[in-house]
Design a protein around this motif. Structure first.
Motif, mmCIF file in Angstrom:
data_model
loop_
_atom_site.group_PDB
_atom_site.id
_atom_site.type_symbol
_atom_site.label_atom_id
_atom_site.label_comp_id
_atom_site.label_asym_id
_atom_site.label_seq_id
_atom_site.Cartn_x
_atom_site.Cartn_y
_atom_site.Cartn_z
ATOM 1 N N VAL A 122 0.929 -1.141 0.335
ATOM 2 C CA VAL A 122 -0.015 -0.041 -0.179
ATOM 3 C C VAL A 122 0.849 1.032 -0.164
ATOM 4 C CG1 VAL A 122 -0.090 0.070 2.558
ATOM 5 C CG2 VAL A 122 -1.951 0.977 1.126
ATOM 6 N N SER A 123 0.592 2.133 -0.901
ATOM 7 C CA SER A 123 1.156 3.608 -0.644
ATOM 8 C C SER A 123 0.743 4.179 0.234
ATOM 9 C CB SER A 123 0.884 4.451 -2.127
ATOM 10 O OG SER A 123 1.328 5.521 -1.986
ATOM 11 N N VAL A 124 1.575 4.610 1.290
ATOM 12 C CA VAL A 124 1.173 5.405 2.404
ATOM 13 C C VAL A 124 0.886 6.853 2.155
ATOM 14 C CG1 VAL A 124 2.065 6.237 4.775
ATOM 15 C CG2 VAL A 124 2.507 3.840 4.029
ATOM 16 N N ALA A 125 1.790 7.479 1.217
ATOM 17 C CA ALA A 125 1.322 8.603 0.949
ATOM 18 C C ALA A 125 0.066 8.812 0.198
ATOM 19 C CB ALA A 125 2.560 9.381 -0.367
ATOM 20 N N LEU A 126 -0.376 8.035 -0.763
ATOM 21 C CA LEU A 126 -1.739 7.920 -1.211
ATOM 22 C C LEU A 126 -3.013 7.619 -0.265
ATOM 23 C CD1 LEU A 126 -3.305 8.249 -4.163
ATOM 24 C CD2 LEU A 126 -3.176 5.797 -4.374
ATOM 25 N N LEU A 127 -2.626 6.760 0.496
ATOM 26 C CA LEU A 127 -3.594 6.452 1.839
ATOM 27 C C LEU A 127 -3.852 7.666 2.574
ATOM 28 C CD1 LEU A 127 -5.208 4.184 3.016
ATOM 29 C CD2 LEU A 127 -3.213 3.626 4.617
ATOM 30 N N VAL A 128 -2.764 8.329 2.958
ATOM 31 C CA VAL A 128 -3.098 9.682 3.557
ATOM 32 C C VAL A 128 -3.775 10.644 2.800
ATOM 33 C CG1 VAL A 128 -1.627 11.586 4.787
ATOM 34 C CG2 VAL A 128 -1.120 9.144 5.036
ATOM 35 N N ALA A 129 -3.536 10.809 1.730
ATOM 36 C CA ALA A 129 -4.047 11.842 0.916
ATOM 37 C C ALA A 129 -5.546 11.613 0.506
ATOM 38 C CB ALA A 129 -3.229 11.795 -0.625
ATOM 39 N N ILE A 130 -5.730 10.460 0.304
ATOM 40 C CA ILE A 130 -7.389 10.085 0.238
ATOM 41 C C ILE A 130 -8.231 10.349 1.434
ATOM 42 C CG2 ILE A 130 -9.024 7.972 -0.228
ATOM 43 C CD1 ILE A 130 -6.756 6.822 -1.980
ATOM 44 N N PHE A 131 -7.590 9.579 2.702
ATOM 45 C CA PHE A 131 -8.270 9.826 3.761
ATOM 46 C C PHE A 131 -8.489 11.203 4.320
ATOM 47 C CE2 PHE A 131 -8.652 9.987 8.193
ATOM 48 C CZ PHE A 131 -9.314 8.890 8.719
ATOM 49 N N VAL A 132 -7.588 12.095 4.085
ATOM 50 C CA VAL A 132 -7.568 13.384 4.443
ATOM 51 C C VAL A 132 -8.720 14.262 3.338
ATOM 52 C CG1 VAL A 132 -6.315 15.655 4.513
ATOM 53 C CG2 VAL A 132 -5.290 13.750 5.531
ATOM 54 N N SER A 133 -8.546 14.145 2.213
ATOM 55 C CA SER A 133 -9.333 14.570 1.006
ATOM 56 C C SER A 133 -10.619 14.328 1.395
ATOM 57 C CB SER A 133 -8.897 14.497 -0.277
ATOM 58 O OG SER A 133 -9.099 13.082 -0.507
ATOM 59 N N ASN A 134 -10.999 13.159 1.678
ATOM 60 C CA ASN A 134 -12.344 12.735 2.061
ATOM 61 C C ASN A 134 -13.151 13.365 3.042
ATOM 62 O OD1 ASN A 134 -12.356 10.797 -0.028
ATOM 63 N ND2 ASN A 134 -12.090 9.209 1.603
ATOM 64 N N LEU A 135 -12.440 13.890 4.193
ATOM 65 C CA LEU A 135 -12.859 14.343 5.439
ATOM 66 C C LEU A 135 -13.750 15.765 4.917
ATOM 67 C CD1 LEU A 135 -10.203 14.018 7.962
ATOM 68 C CD2 LEU A 135 -12.415 12.677 8.008
ATOM 69 N N PRO A 136 -13.389 16.502 4.538
ATOM 70 C CA PRO A 136 -13.841 17.996 4.458
ATOM 71 C C PRO A 136 -15.236 17.728 3.289
ATOM 72 C CG PRO A 136 -11.920 18.061 3.206
ATOM 73 C CD PRO A 136 -11.684 16.822 4.059
ATOM 74 N N GLU A 137 -14.937 16.953 2.408
ATOM 75 C CA GLU A 137 -16.188 16.707 1.340
ATOM 76 C C GLU A 137 -17.147 16.179 2.242
ATOM 77 O OE1 GLU A 137 -16.922 15.132 -3.030
ATOM 78 O OE2 GLU A 137 -15.194 13.998 -1.918
ATOM 79 N N ALA A 138 -16.983 15.356 3.011
ATOM 80 C CA ALA A 138 -18.161 14.438 3.804
ATOM 81 C C ALA A 138 -18.498 15.553 4.805
ATOM 82 C CB ALA A 138 -17.826 13.090 4.504
ATOM 83 N N LEU A 230 6.625 10.987 2.062
ATOM 84 C CA LEU A 230 6.026 9.754 2.097
ATOM 85 C C LEU A 230 6.298 8.697 1.115
ATOM 86 C CD1 LEU A 230 2.722 10.534 4.255
ATOM 87 C CD2 LEU A 230 4.817 9.495 5.092
ATOM 88 N N SER A 231 6.121 9.224 0.022
ATOM 89 C CA SER A 231 6.459 8.471 -1.250
ATOM 90 C C SER A 231 7.943 8.063 -1.317
ATOM 91 C CB SER A 231 6.169 9.298 -2.573
ATOM 92 O OG SER A 231 4.665 9.469 -2.636
ATOM 93 N N ALA A 232 8.662 8.994 -1.006
ATOM 94 C CA ALA A 232 10.314 8.736 -1.173
ATOM 95 C C ALA A 232 10.680 7.627 0.146
ATOM 96 C CB ALA A 232 10.897 10.074 -0.733
ATOM 97 N N ALA A 233 9.908 7.841 1.012
ATOM 98 C CA ALA A 233 10.376 7.138 2.297
ATOM 99 C C ALA A 233 9.813 5.612 2.027
ATOM 100 C CB ALA A 233 9.643 7.471 3.559
ATOM 101 N N GLY A 234 8.652 5.460 1.280
ATOM 102 C CA GLY A 234 8.214 3.995 0.955
ATOM 103 C C GLY A 234 8.958 3.614 -0.038
#
Length: 234
Positions: A122-138, A230-234
């Motif tokens: 799993v891409s941690v960077a993408l996971l964080v990005a999706i999780f964070v971007s979902n919050l304000p919309e919802a 996060l992408s670089a670290a992963g």
């Protein structure tokens, strides 16, 4: 199984945001700042996760074709949601808001499954990005629906259904990517990238700027930097 688990983790923020939007009123600047951070993080993921991976496994042409197809698909879908009132910029309750979130969430979640199918984890960077971007919309949509008189139970149920469908999109992304060769996998990466870029430019970034002002740009750069790290670290 892992695609299902990580897809559920990413989509859970839709339900969390719905609950937060129902229980209290949130300042627009806070929502705009979170949107800006999420937009920056998603831009980083498009650059360093999707396009880069697609080019490495398939080359330029499949990625370019995928980008064009994804952009067109999201644009047409977005126009359909707009006609239903989900992108009107006004308070709208019910199905249009949920359709808009679904349209945004499916390509994001599919990318998680694509990465897992490629054996990269799993891409941690993408996971964080999706999780964070979902919050304000919802949060914002649920608050609007609550103000329009929709029952809290109905709102949370609706967003839970959206979260389930988005979770299944991660599983679908895994299945498609695992069954096809590298050229098509690169095209799938490009498709998701094209859809996300149109979503960012047409809705997420303008809304962040509208709610948080010029500060949204600074927060977006911060989100980009965090996701890139996060992408670089992963």
């Amino acid at each position: 199984m892992w695609a299902l688990i990580w897809g559920a983790v990413a989509a859970s923020s839709l339900v969390i945001g719905a609950v937060l939007g129902v229980v209290r009123k949130w300042n627009d600047r806070v929502i705009g700042a979170v949107l800006g951070f999420g937009a920056g993080a998603l831009m980083s993921s498009v650059s360093f996760e999707l396009v880069a991976d697609g080019l490495s496994v398939a080359g330029g042409l499949p990625v370019a074709l995928g980008l064009a197809a994804g952009a067109l698909a999201f644009y047409l879908g977005d126009k359909g949601v707009e006609r239903l009132g989900g992108r009107s910029g006004k308070t709208a309750a019910g199905m249009p808001l949920l359709l808009g979130a679904l349209l945004d969430g499916i390509p994001e979640q599919a990318v998680l499954g694509i990465g897992l199918a490629a054996g990269k984890g799993v891409s941690v960077a993408l996971l964080v990005a999706i999780f964070v971007s979902n919050l304000p919309e919802a949060i914002g949509s649920s608050a609007d629906m609550r103000s329009a008189g929709t029952k809290a139970r109905t709102i949370i149920l609706g967003w839970s259904i959206v979260a389930v469908v988005c979770t299944l999109a991660a599983v679908a992304g895994y299945g498609v990517s695992a069954l096809v060769g590298d050229p098509f996998a690169g095209a799938v990466d490009g498709f998701a990238a094209g859809a996300l870029l149109v979503m960012l430019v047409s809705s997420m970034i303008p809304e962040a700027t509208q709610k948080a002002g010029k500060a949204a740009a600074l927060v977006a750069v911060l989100g980009f930097a965090v996701a890139a790290g996060l992408s670089a670290a992963g």
